[in-house]
Design a protein around this motif. Structure first.
Motif, PDB file in Angstrom:
ATOM      1  N   PRO A 144      -9.363 -34.621 -10.561  1.00  0.00           N
ATOM      2  CA  PRO A 144      -8.603 -36.090 -10.567  1.00  0.00           C
ATOM      3  C   PRO A 144      -9.367 -37.290 -10.887  1.00  0.00           C
ATOM      4  O   PRO A 144      -8.923 -37.973 -11.494  1.00  0.00           O
ATOM      5  CB  PRO A 144      -7.986 -35.999  -9.120  1.00  0.00           C
ATOM      6  CG  PRO A 144      -8.017 -34.403  -8.769  1.00  0.00           C
ATOM      7  CD  PRO A 144      -9.398 -34.015  -9.310  1.00  0.00           C
ATOM      8  N   ALA A 145     -10.532 -37.338 -10.327  1.00  0.00           N
ATOM      9  CA  ALA A 145     -11.522 -38.547 -10.711  1.00  0.00           C
ATOM     10  C   ALA A 145     -11.743 -38.746 -12.152  1.00  0.00           C
ATOM     11  O   ALA A 145     -12.159 -39.825 -12.413  1.00  0.00           O
ATOM     12  CB  ALA A 145     -12.549 -38.530  -9.919  1.00  0.00           C
ATOM     13  N   LEU A 146     -11.749 -37.886 -13.065  1.00  0.00           N
ATOM     14  CA  LEU A 146     -11.988 -37.661 -14.320  1.00  0.00           C
ATOM     15  C   LEU A 146     -10.838 -37.794 -15.185  1.00  0.00           C
ATOM     16  O   LEU A 146     -11.098 -37.981 -16.690  1.00  0.00           O
ATOM     17  CB  LEU A 146     -12.842 -36.736 -14.626  1.00  0.00           C
ATOM     18  CG  LEU A 146     -14.157 -36.621 -13.979  1.00  0.00           C
ATOM     19  CD1 LEU A 146     -14.833 -35.358 -14.404  1.00  0.00           C
ATOM     20  CD2 LEU A 146     -15.063 -37.761 -14.402  1.00  0.00           C
ATOM     21  N   ARG A 147      -9.345 -37.692 -14.835  1.00  0.00           N
ATOM     22  CA  ARG A 147      -8.333 -37.791 -15.670  1.00  0.00           C
ATOM     23  C   ARG A 147      -8.219 -39.048 -16.460  1.00  0.00           C
ATOM     24  O   ARG A 147      -8.434 -40.364 -15.829  1.00  0.00           O
ATOM     25  CB  ARG A 147      -7.187 -37.621 -14.787  1.00  0.00           C
ATOM     26  CG  ARG A 147      -7.047 -36.186 -14.450  1.00  0.00           C
ATOM     27  CD  ARG A 147      -5.880 -35.702 -13.364  1.00  0.00           C
ATOM     28  NE  ARG A 147      -6.171 -34.567 -12.890  1.00  0.00           N
ATOM     29  CZ  ARG A 147      -5.428 -34.025 -11.733  1.00  0.00           C
ATOM     30  NH1 ARG A 147      -4.833 -34.825 -11.157  1.00  0.00           N
ATOM     31  NH2 ARG A 147      -6.078 -32.851 -11.315  1.00  0.00           N
ATOM     32  N   GLY A 148      -8.202 -39.178 -17.847  1.00  0.00           N
ATOM     33  CA  GLY A 148      -8.315 -40.354 -18.585  1.00  0.00           C
ATOM     34  C   GLY A 148      -9.729 -40.958 -19.139  1.00  0.00           C
ATOM     35  O   GLY A 148      -9.755 -42.026 -19.607  1.00  0.00           O
ATOM     36  N   ARG A 149     -10.481 -40.271 -18.278  1.00  0.00           N
ATOM     37  CA  ARG A 149     -12.171 -40.837 -18.709  1.00  0.00           C
ATOM     38  C   ARG A 149     -12.543 -39.939 -19.495  1.00  0.00           C
ATOM     39  O   ARG A 149     -13.798 -40.400 -19.883  1.00  0.00           O
ATOM     40  CB  ARG A 149     -12.739 -40.862 -17.381  1.00  0.00           C
ATOM     41  CG  ARG A 149     -12.128 -41.919 -16.324  1.00  0.00           C
ATOM     42  CD  ARG A 149     -12.877 -41.856 -15.091  1.00  0.00           C
ATOM     43  NE  ARG A 149     -14.318 -42.147 -15.325  1.00  0.00           N
ATOM     44  CZ  ARG A 149     -15.066 -41.891 -14.410  1.00  0.00           C
ATOM     45  NH1 ARG A 149     -14.806 -41.267 -13.114  1.00  0.00           N
ATOM     46  NH2 ARG A 149     -16.619 -42.349 -14.624  1.00  0.00           N
ATOM     47  N   LEU A 150     -12.418 -38.766 -20.102  1.00  0.00           N
ATOM     48  CA  LEU A 150     -13.064 -38.008 -21.025  1.00  0.00           C
ATOM     49  C   LEU A 150     -12.860 -38.250 -22.467  1.00  0.00           C
ATOM     50  O   LEU A 150     -11.477 -37.821 -22.666  1.00  0.00           O
ATOM     51  CB  LEU A 150     -12.858 -36.458 -20.630  1.00  0.00           C
ATOM     52  CG  LEU A 150     -13.362 -36.019 -19.107  1.00  0.00           C
ATOM     53  CD1 LEU A 150     -12.707 -34.675 -18.968  1.00  0.00           C
ATOM     54  CD2 LEU A 150     -14.701 -35.850 -19.126  1.00  0.00           C
ATOM     55  N   GLN A 151     -13.643 -38.447 -23.440  1.00  0.00           N
ATOM     56  CA  GLN A 151     -13.472 -38.718 -24.794  1.00  0.00           C
ATOM     57  C   GLN A 151     -13.910 -37.466 -25.420  1.00  0.00           C
ATOM     58  O   GLN A 151     -14.835 -37.014 -25.220  1.00  0.00           O
ATOM     59  CB  GLN A 151     -14.133 -39.955 -25.330  1.00  0.00           C
ATOM     60  CG  GLN A 151     -13.926 -41.229 -24.404  1.00  0.00           C
ATOM     61  CD  GLN A 151     -12.470 -41.723 -24.618  1.00  0.00           C
ATOM     62  OE1 GLN A 151     -11.902 -41.233 -25.677  1.00  0.00           O
ATOM     63  NE2 GLN A 151     -11.737 -41.932 -23.798  1.00  0.00           N
ATOM     64  N   PRO A 152     -13.153 -37.035 -26.442  1.00  0.00           N
ATOM     65  CA  PRO A 152     -13.683 -35.923 -27.271  1.00  0.00           C
ATOM     66  C   PRO A 152     -15.266 -36.185 -27.646  1.00  0.00           C
ATOM     67  O   PRO A 152     -15.422 -37.062 -28.179  1.00  0.00           O
ATOM     68  CB  PRO A 152     -12.652 -35.933 -28.271  1.00  0.00           C
ATOM     69  CG  PRO A 152     -11.583 -36.914 -27.970  1.00  0.00           C
ATOM     70  CD  PRO A 152     -12.261 -37.945 -26.996  1.00  0.00           C
ATOM     71  N   GLU A 153     -15.878 -35.012 -27.848  1.00  0.00           N
ATOM     72  CA  GLU A 153     -17.081 -35.018 -28.135  1.00  0.00           C
ATOM     73  C   GLU A 153     -17.376 -33.387 -29.057  1.00  0.00           C
ATOM     74  O   GLU A 153     -16.633 -32.577 -28.750  1.00  0.00           O
ATOM     75  CB  GLU A 153     -18.091 -34.901 -26.884  1.00  0.00           C
ATOM     76  CG  GLU A 153     -18.240 -36.156 -26.106  1.00  0.00           C
ATOM     77  CD  GLU A 153     -19.148 -36.189 -25.269  1.00  0.00           C
ATOM     78  OE1 GLU A 153     -20.175 -35.229 -25.121  1.00  0.00           O
ATOM     79  OE2 GLU A 153     -19.452 -37.280 -24.394  1.00  0.00           O
ATOM     80  N   ALA A 154     -18.231 -33.610 -30.122  1.00  0.00           N
ATOM     81  CA  ALA A 154     -18.583 -32.423 -30.356  1.00  0.00           C
ATOM     82  C   ALA A 154     -19.167 -31.282 -29.650  1.00  0.00           C
ATOM     83  O   ALA A 154     -19.964 -31.382 -28.501  1.00  0.00           O
ATOM     84  CB  ALA A 154     -19.910 -32.706 -31.589  1.00  0.00           C
ATOM     85  N   GLY A 155     -18.595 -30.273 -29.817  1.00  0.00           N
ATOM     86  CA  GLY A 155     -18.936 -29.192 -28.994  1.00  0.00           C
ATOM     87  C   GLY A 155     -17.838 -28.658 -28.116  1.00  0.00           C
ATOM     88  O   GLY A 155     -17.800 -27.577 -27.145  1.00  0.00           O
ATOM     89  N   ASP A 156     -16.862 -29.710 -27.690  1.00  0.00           N
ATOM     90  CA  ASP A 156     -15.756 -29.503 -26.979  1.00  0.00           C
ATOM     91  C   ASP A 156     -14.902 -28.168 -27.404  1.00  0.00           C
ATOM     92  O   ASP A 156     -14.276 -27.645 -26.504  1.00  0.00           O
ATOM     93  CB  ASP A 156     -14.841 -30.739 -26.931  1.00  0.00           C
ATOM     94  CG  ASP A 156     -15.355 -31.634 -26.048  1.00  0.00           C
ATOM     95  OD1 ASP A 156     -16.395 -31.736 -25.506  1.00  0.00           O
ATOM     96  OD2 ASP A 156     -14.812 -32.904 -26.261  1.00  0.00           O
ATOM     97  N   GLN A 157     -15.043 -27.862 -28.752  1.00  0.00           N
ATOM     98  CA  GLN A 157     -14.190 -26.740 -29.133  1.00  0.00           C
ATOM     99  C   GLN A 157     -14.633 -25.375 -28.489  1.00  0.00           C
ATOM    100  O   GLN A 157     -13.839 -24.440 -28.398  1.00  0.00           O
ATOM    101  CB  GLN A 157     -14.090 -26.747 -30.520  1.00  0.00           C
ATOM    102  CG  GLN A 157     -15.213 -26.072 -31.238  1.00  0.00           C
ATOM    103  CD  GLN A 157     -16.084 -27.486 -31.398  1.00  0.00           C
ATOM    104  OE1 GLN A 157     -15.978 -28.454 -30.772  1.00  0.00           O
ATOM    105  NE2 GLN A 157     -17.351 -27.414 -32.273  1.00  0.00           N
ATOM    106  N   ASP A 158     -15.878 -25.393 -28.016  1.00  0.00           N
ATOM    107  CA  ASP A 158     -16.770 -24.210 -27.691  1.00  0.00           C
ATOM    108  C   ASP A 158     -16.254 -24.126 -25.878  1.00  0.00           C
ATOM    109  O   ASP A 158     -16.301 -22.721 -25.357  1.00  0.00           O
ATOM    110  CB  ASP A 158     -18.036 -24.057 -27.517  1.00  0.00           C
ATOM    111  CG  ASP A 158     -18.414 -23.990 -29.117  1.00  0.00           C
ATOM    112  OD1 ASP A 158     -17.569 -23.478 -29.909  1.00  0.00           O
ATOM    113  OD2 ASP A 158     -19.582 -24.770 -29.213  1.00  0.00           O
ATOM    114  N   LEU A 159     -15.872 -25.087 -25.390  1.00  0.00           N
ATOM    115  CA  LEU A 159     -15.759 -24.921 -23.966  1.00  0.00           C
ATOM    116  C   LEU A 159     -14.431 -24.336 -23.507  1.00  0.00           C
ATOM    117  O   LEU A 159     -13.521 -25.231 -22.744  1.00  0.00           O
ATOM    118  CB  LEU A 159     -15.997 -26.380 -23.323  1.00  0.00           C
ATOM    119  CG  LEU A 159     -17.271 -26.859 -23.589  1.00  0.00           C
ATOM    120  CD1 LEU A 159     -17.144 -28.417 -22.903  1.00  0.00           C
ATOM    121  CD2 LEU A 159     -18.338 -26.071 -22.948  1.00  0.00           C
ATOM    122  N   VAL A 160     -13.975 -23.174 -24.167  1.00  0.00           N
ATOM    123  CA  VAL A 160     -12.668 -22.579 -23.630  1.00  0.00           C
ATOM    124  C   VAL A 160     -13.153 -21.253 -23.441  1.00  0.00           C
ATOM    125  O   VAL A 160     -13.745 -20.413 -23.835  1.00  0.00           O
ATOM    126  CB  VAL A 160     -11.887 -22.502 -24.918  1.00  0.00           C
ATOM    127  CG1 VAL A 160     -10.486 -21.822 -24.709  1.00  0.00           C
ATOM    128  CG2 VAL A 160     -11.854 -23.835 -25.542  1.00  0.00           C
TER     129      VAL A 160
END
Length: 517
Positions: free
Chosen positions: A119-135
């Motif tokens: 909850p504390a991070l909702r709306g605070r995460l901007q896309p970054e390189a490598g995010d496509q791997d965190l699945v």
């Protein structure tokens, strides 16, 4: 002893199509996840592979029927919770897309934690390189294994023998010995010799490799083993057809209360499981093996109680046991290269036969598939030099698997110590514990940089040292520690103490007894 391992970072489709291992005849001991994957990876590069599995095959190739009826003494974790980490999914996506497609077709889900942060991070995460791997992939171990079996059985260069137990190795009397075959008992009959170019040991944490290698004259295996100090209990549930999945809220689905670790695992077709892990030093918690007690404890956990509401889900029907219990959990590391070099040639251990960690951390299947892929890399890069192949595989494993073994040992030792109420023995250990428990454990739910570091570590893209000792992660964690008293108090308010939990259970039990009388 080191070797260069950067020449073959991946094996692209053209390299795979060129059949780089054509002409090799290979035996794989063990037909679980590690053995099936290693066999498939090797066969895709041209090798002719024979897999020997001691257990019987599933009674049906339908994963649903196999989940209910398959007897697998060699895989006691078959009906426990599993998660298939991002590093595993990335490997399949990049190198074996047909396996990933088959898993998704079988109902596996892709879990994207960046889409549902705390909850504390909702709306605070901007896309970054490598995010496509965190699945990560969500599904049952039985389904995963059935999908792999199906692909293996369809492959023209693989022969799978069930009810075939490997009982020893054949080797030439060189120094170090060179394995040239293995002895197998099929169907309880007298043993037969299968001659091959090399052997892959994927027979799991109970592999008899130490005895096998001693029998053929090898130097001793560097074998380290340490009990995890926990037992865990798993219960599967089926979400009702007309019920929505509970939404993430303030309360986590995964947490550690010192005396209790818990996690919820999604699977295919509305199925999910909950695992409760408890320290062996607290024998009173063996009551979790009873389904009613298990459910009562789950109802005390704020983040999980909504999941087992009778209006949302029901216990999965027809499973052999309402609650699956598992003990004897160990962290184990076996090395087959010492200061003089490889202790054996043409023999390679992968998965739990070499590195076995507490399954609570969910790394088993990812480590197994990575290790099998590292073996292919080593064989391709060494170009038929089995001495060099052994060195390359050893170095890749030490760099990319062994750090997680070490982290598991340290975490389990600390968990046992806390369960006994003992403080860290040294000042450095006390400071380290404070950093991780009062710092990282809070920061990963409130700071976007630390949260991403946690995701990259838990999905095995970075070792714990790489993830948490980066200067920016350390600085943000220390800053939060100096200002995070309120966050720590909020977390403490959610925790149910052991004695409180047992008192509640006793009160419920007493009330039921009184009502019956």
């Amino acid at each position: 002893m080191t070797v260069r391992t950067t020449e073959v970072e991946g094996l692209t489709s053209p390299a795979r199509a060129s059949m780089l291992l054509s002409g090799y005849r290979v035996a794989v001991a063990g037909g679980g996840v590690a053995g099936l994957a290693a066999a498939y990876f090797l066969a895709c590069r041209g090798a002719e592979v024979f897999v020997f599995e001691r257990d019987p095959p599933p009674p049906s190739d339908d994963p649903e029927k196999a989940f209910l009826t398959w007897k697998r003494p060699g895989a006691s974790q078959l009906r426990h919770s599993h998660v298939f980490l991002g590093r595993l999914r990335a490997l399949l996506r990049d190198e074996y897309p047909e396996i990933l497609e088959a898993l998704l077709a079988a109902g596996f889900k892709e879990m994207r934690p960046l889409d549902h942060p705390p909850p504390a991070l909702r709306g605070r995460l901007q896309p970054e390189a490598g995010d496509q791997d965190l699945v990560a992939l969500a599904g049952r171990r039985v389904t995963f294994e059935c999908v792999l079996r199906r692909l293996v059985l369809q492959h023209p260069r693989i022969k799978l023998y069930d009810c075939a137990k490997v009982v020893g190795l054949m080797a030439s009397p060189t120094m170090p010995p060179q394995v040239c075959g293995l002895w197998v008992e099929k169907g309880g009959k007298r043993k037969e010799l299968f001659r091959v170019h090399f052997v892959v040991d994927a027979s799991g944490r109970n592999s008899q490799v130490v005895r096998w290698l001693a029998e053929i004259g090898c130097r001793p295996v560097d074998d380290r083993r340490e009990d995890s100090g926990i037992a865990y209990y798993t219960r599967f549930y089926q979400r009702l057809a007309d019920a929505d999945e509970p939404k993430p809220g303030q309360d986590p689905w995964v947490d550690d209360w010192d005396w209790l670790k818990f996690a919820l695992f999604l699977a295919e077709d509305g199925v999910f499981s909950i695992t409760l892990a408890v320290p062996l030093v607290e024998p009173r918690l063996k009551i979790l093996r009873h389904p009613a007690t298990f459910d009562r404890v789950v109802c005390m956990i704020p983040g999980l109680r909504d999941w087992i509401d009778p209006c949302v889900a029901k216990p999965f029907p027809g499973v052999p046991r309402g609650v699956e219990a598992m003990g004897g959990l160990v962290n184990r590391r076996r090395r087959f290269v010492d200061a003089a070099g490889p202790i054996v040639l043409r023999y390679f251990a992968v998965g739990d036969s070499a590195y076995c960690t507490n399954p609570l951390y969910g790394r088993g299947c990812a480590q197994a598939l990575l290790h099998g892929h590292f073996l292919v890399q080593a064989l391709v890069q060494s170009r038929g030099d089995f001495w060099q192949a052994a060195l390359i595989l050893d170095q890749l494993a030490r760099e990319q698997i062994e750090p997680f073994y070490r982290a598991s040992v340290i975490a389990d030792r600390d968990a046992t110590r806390r369960a006994l109420g003992q403080p860290p023995p040294r000042l450095a250990a006390r400071l380290q514990e404070k950093f991780f428990r009062d710092g990282i454990a809070v920061a990963m739910r409130t700071d976007p940089v630390v949260y991403r570091a946690f995701l990259r570590m838990i999905n095995m893209f970075e070792t714990p040292e790489q993830a948490f000792l980066r200067p920016d992660v350390v600085a943000r964690t220390l800053w939060l520690m100096s200002r995070g008293d309120e966050l720590r108090r909020q977390r403490a308010q959610r925790v149910v103490a052991l004695e409180e939990c047992l008192a509640r259970l006793e009160t419920i039990s007493g009330a039921r007894t009184a009502s019956v009388q």
